[in-house]
Design an enzyme around this catalytic site. Structure first.
Site, PDB file in Angstrom:
ATOM      1  N   ASP A 104       5.926  33.508  20.341  1.00  0.00           N
ATOM      2  CA  ASP A 104       6.713  34.436  19.911  1.00  0.00           C
ATOM      3  C   ASP A 104       6.218  35.267  21.300  1.00  0.00           C
ATOM      4  O   ASP A 104       4.870  35.433  20.451  1.00  0.00           O
ATOM      5  CB  ASP A 104       6.705  34.703  18.815  1.00  0.00           C
ATOM      6  CG  ASP A 104       8.193  34.884  17.881  1.00  0.00           C
ATOM      7  OD1 ASP A 104       8.326  36.005  18.666  1.00  0.00           O
ATOM      8  OD2 ASP A 104       8.242  34.422  17.350  1.00  0.00           O
ATOM      9  N   GLU A 114      15.635  37.057  21.641  1.00  0.00           N
ATOM     10  CA  GLU A 114      16.080  36.717  20.366  1.00  0.00           C
ATOM     11  C   GLU A 114      16.992  37.872  20.273  1.00  0.00           C
ATOM     12  O   GLU A 114      16.363  39.406  20.684  1.00  0.00           O
ATOM     13  CB  GLU A 114      15.000  36.844  19.241  1.00  0.00           C
ATOM     14  CG  GLU A 114      15.671  37.401  17.606  1.00  0.00           C
ATOM     15  CD  GLU A 114      15.216  38.641  16.677  1.00  0.00           C
ATOM     16  OE1 GLU A 114      15.604  38.653  15.613  1.00  0.00           O
ATOM     17  OE2 GLU A 114      13.850  39.566  17.793  1.00  0.00           O
ATOM     18  N   ASP A 158      11.510  38.561  20.839  1.00  0.00           N
ATOM     19  CA  ASP A 158      11.600  39.196  19.961  1.00  0.00           C
ATOM     20  C   ASP A 158      12.040  40.164  20.139  1.00  0.00           C
ATOM     21  O   ASP A 158      11.743  41.134  21.192  1.00  0.00           O
ATOM     22  CB  ASP A 158      10.197  39.581  18.828  1.00  0.00           C
ATOM     23  CG  ASP A 158      10.161  40.318  17.781  1.00  0.00           C
ATOM     24  OD1 ASP A 158      10.684  39.248  17.113  1.00  0.00           O
ATOM     25  OD2 ASP A 158      10.081  41.484  17.825  1.00  0.00           O
ATOM     26  N   HIS A 207      13.474  33.247   9.810  1.00  0.00           N
ATOM     27  CA  HIS A 207      12.994  33.300   9.008  1.00  0.00           C
ATOM     28  C   HIS A 207      13.585  35.062   8.345  1.00  0.00           C
ATOM     29  O   HIS A 207      13.076  36.168   8.010  1.00  0.00           O
ATOM     30  CB  HIS A 207      10.905  33.621   9.466  1.00  0.00           C
ATOM     31  CG  HIS A 207      11.615  34.778  10.852  1.00  0.00           C
ATOM     32  ND1 HIS A 207      12.329  34.372  11.925  1.00  0.00           N
ATOM     33  CD2 HIS A 207      10.114  35.829  10.958  1.00  0.00           C
ATOM     34  CE1 HIS A 207      11.525  35.391  12.881  1.00  0.00           C
ATOM     35  NE2 HIS A 207      11.204  36.412  12.110  1.00  0.00           N
ATOM     36  N   ASP A 208      14.358  35.481   9.232  1.00  0.00           N
ATOM     37  CA  ASP A 208      14.897  36.844   8.959  1.00  0.00           C
ATOM     38  C   ASP A 208      16.318  37.049   8.021  1.00  0.00           C
ATOM     39  O   ASP A 208      16.812  37.739   7.357  1.00  0.00           O
ATOM     40  CB  ASP A 208      15.586  37.530  10.083  1.00  0.00           C
ATOM     41  CG  ASP A 208      14.885  38.522  11.123  1.00  0.00           C
ATOM     42  OD1 ASP A 208      13.051  38.029  10.716  1.00  0.00           O
ATOM     43  OD2 ASP A 208      13.973  38.009  12.336  1.00  0.00           O
TER      44      ASP A 208
END
Ligand code: NOJ
Length: 546
Positions: free
Chosen positions: A103, A275, A205, A337-338
């Site tokens: 990430d 993302e 991200d 994870h969101d």
């Protein structure tokens, strides 16, 4: 002679997202770590059969946002290990033929990063301009109306230097100023550092956030009911986010990043995946770059919020296909994870169909750890809440999808050593039934469905890179399509109804069923009258058709 085009590992492969805090704890402190990931590589490569892992952040961080607040871009938080363990992880992953994606968090650092500490120390510090500082607006108060995704204004007043700084997320996550070339140079140095350590790619991200309107104009109000397929974000949705992210200057940055990755791709292709939460397909597609010279893929999140109905799903698949620039590669995400856990969103039957959908569509699938065993959203009692978003905006917490991986029915679900006093988040109540060990023994478990799907996909070129063609003559609650490559043709038929359906394909002959989501059916099928049981999906080699 084969006409097979050359496809790259990140196109044919399946990516598995690991949230390091929650995957495997090797030390007994209740938090997962990189050694734990190493211990589970055989599970990933042999038992499950994925091709790449993506690790959410493991950098030094005060953990205000569980690692998405980075205090050092070129090290490992001691909680997770150190650079030596990281190197071992890369080596062991590569030994098994898997790839490692990490990430990259370019939009903001931690407020504890030395860059920000310097930046806020005085107005004339050389790093002042590394972050976004501004004077109060004309009426006093914040410079404009921008909001933080995590609630409240996006501006924090700094008493000592008499200016505001921008934070699109928490105030502990100040936004870096990407208009300053020194910021790009520093972040690209970090990218180089990891490339040289052997990583195969980056998940970037909030990739679209890094460039904002240079005039910092107010966002207009969001007056319409925005047709947002994504989860509602509270007050943040009261504005159209026209000026606080996604400025077209972002594209020059990703062109430069692409050049850097290409320079390091002589031995093997490296990948960048952004993302990007943009629901206008045409704008989303610009992140590939007009000459396919920016990101390799912007994540496609549109299946996450889709009403679970055949026409809606098909519409998304075909909208993506239509939006892709020529030669660009599609992808699909069904959990991360969101987001609320897949098995909670769709229920057990829906989760099985979703697995087949994700692993048979054209494009790179990204799986989220635990979705392969049907982990559900875990209710978190208020005193155990960890996620700062959930604490600030009730209902938006993400802890429920980040609970420890359920490996076996024993103490701590095999996530931590048995005598570990407490885990960082509670285990799901059902972990004694929903776990890897148990599901491996149960022939028709969800885990065995994922294993079969991954094996069939790996053995079937049409599923890896074949063209996508919808089949129109299907009942309205069935989604039916063909994947074809090199003369191989695979029919996928998904019955989303709770009743039996028959897909009639006049003139089609025999098929060979490779897999049913019920895992109890193989062999010959008559494709002219294909019966599907309630919530059954089948994947079938077409032997002769129209
Ligand atoms: C997106 C990440 O996926 C999320 O977990 C994080 O909180 C924000 N970006 C801020 O970095």
């Amino acid at each position: 002679m084969s006409t097979t085009p050359a496809h790259l590992w990140w196109q044919t492969g399946v990516i598995y997202q690991i949230y390091p805090r929650s995957f495997q704890d090797s030390t007994g402190n209740g938090v997962g770590d990189l050694r734990g990931v190493i211990d589970k590589l055989d599970y990933l490569s042999e038992t499950l059969g994925v091709d790449a892992i993506w690790l959410s952040p493991f950098y030094p961080s005060p953990m205000a946002d569980f690692g998405y607040d980075v205090a050092d871009y070129t090290d490992v938080h001691p909680l997770f290990g150190d650079l030596t363990v990281f190197d071992e992880l890369v080596a062991q992953t590569h030994q098994r033929g898997l790839r490692v994606i990490i990430d990259l968090v370019p939009n903001h650092s931690s407020d504890q990063h030395p860059w920000f500490i310097e930046s806020r120390s005085s107005r004339d510090n050389p790093r002042r301009d590394w972050y976004v500082w501004a004077n109060p607006g004309s009426a006093g108060g914040p410079p404009n109306n921008w909001l933080s995704v995590f609630g409240g204004p996006a501006w924090e007043w700094d008493e000592a230097t008499g200016q505001y700084y921008l934070h699109s997320f928490l105030k502990e996550q100040p936004d870096l100023n990407w208009r300053n070339p020194a910021v790009q140079a520093a972040m690209f140095d970090a990218v180089r550092f990891w490339l040289e350590r052997g990583v195969d790619g980056f998940r970037i991200d909030v990739a679209h956030f890094i460039m904002k309107d240079p005039a910092m104009r107010d966002n207009p109000p969001n007056r319409e009911h925005w047709r947002d397929l994504h989860k509602p974000l509270g007050d943040y949705d009261s504005q159209l986010h026209q000026y606080d992210k996604g400025h077209p200057d972002v594209h020059a940055v990703y062109r430069a990043l692409r050049r850097l990755l290409d320079e390091h791709s002589a031995d093997r292709p490296r990948v960048s995946i952004g993302e990007i939460h943009i629901f206008d397909w045409d704008v989303w597609a610009t992140y590939y770059g007009a000459g396919l010279d920016e990101l390799h893929m912007p994540f496609n999140f549109q299946l996450l919020g889709v009403p679970w109905a055949a026409p809606a799903i098909r519409q998304i698949v075909e909208a993506q296909e239509a939006a892709l620039p020529p030669g660009a590669w599609p992808n699909y995400v069904l959990g991360n994870h969101d987001e609320t856990r897949l098995a909670t969103r769709l229920g057990p039957a829906g989760a099985r169909l979703a697995a087949m959908l994700l692993l048979t569509l054209r494009g790179t699938p990204t799986l989220y750890y635990g979705d392969e065993i049907g982990m559900t959203e875990v209710p978190i009692p208020p005193e155990r809440q960890q996620d700062p978003w959930g604490r600030r905006v009730p209902g938006l917490g993400r802890d429920g999808c980040r609970t420890p991986m359920q490996w076996d029915p024993g103490p701590q679900a095999g996530f931590s050593p048995p005598d570990t006093p407490a885990l960082w988040l509670p285990l799901a109540d059902d972990y004694r039934q929903v776990n890897v060990a148990h599901e491996l023994q149960a022939p028709t478990s969800l885990l065995n469905l994922y294993r079969r799907l991954l094996a069939v996909r790996r053995a079937t070129p049409a599923l890896q890179w074949g063209r996508y063609r919808p089949v129109d003559d299907a009942p309205s609650d069935c989604y039916v399509y063909v994947r074809e490559a090199d003369g191989q043709r695979v029919l996928v038929a998904l019955n989303l109804a709770a009743e039996e359906r028959t897909v009639s394909l006049p003139g089609w002959g025999l098929g060979d069923v490779l897999l049913s989501t019920h895992l109890d059916r193989l062999g010959e099928a008559d494709l002219s009258r294909l019966r599907l049981r309630p919530h059954e999906g089948i994947c079938c080699l077409v032997i002769d058709d129209e």
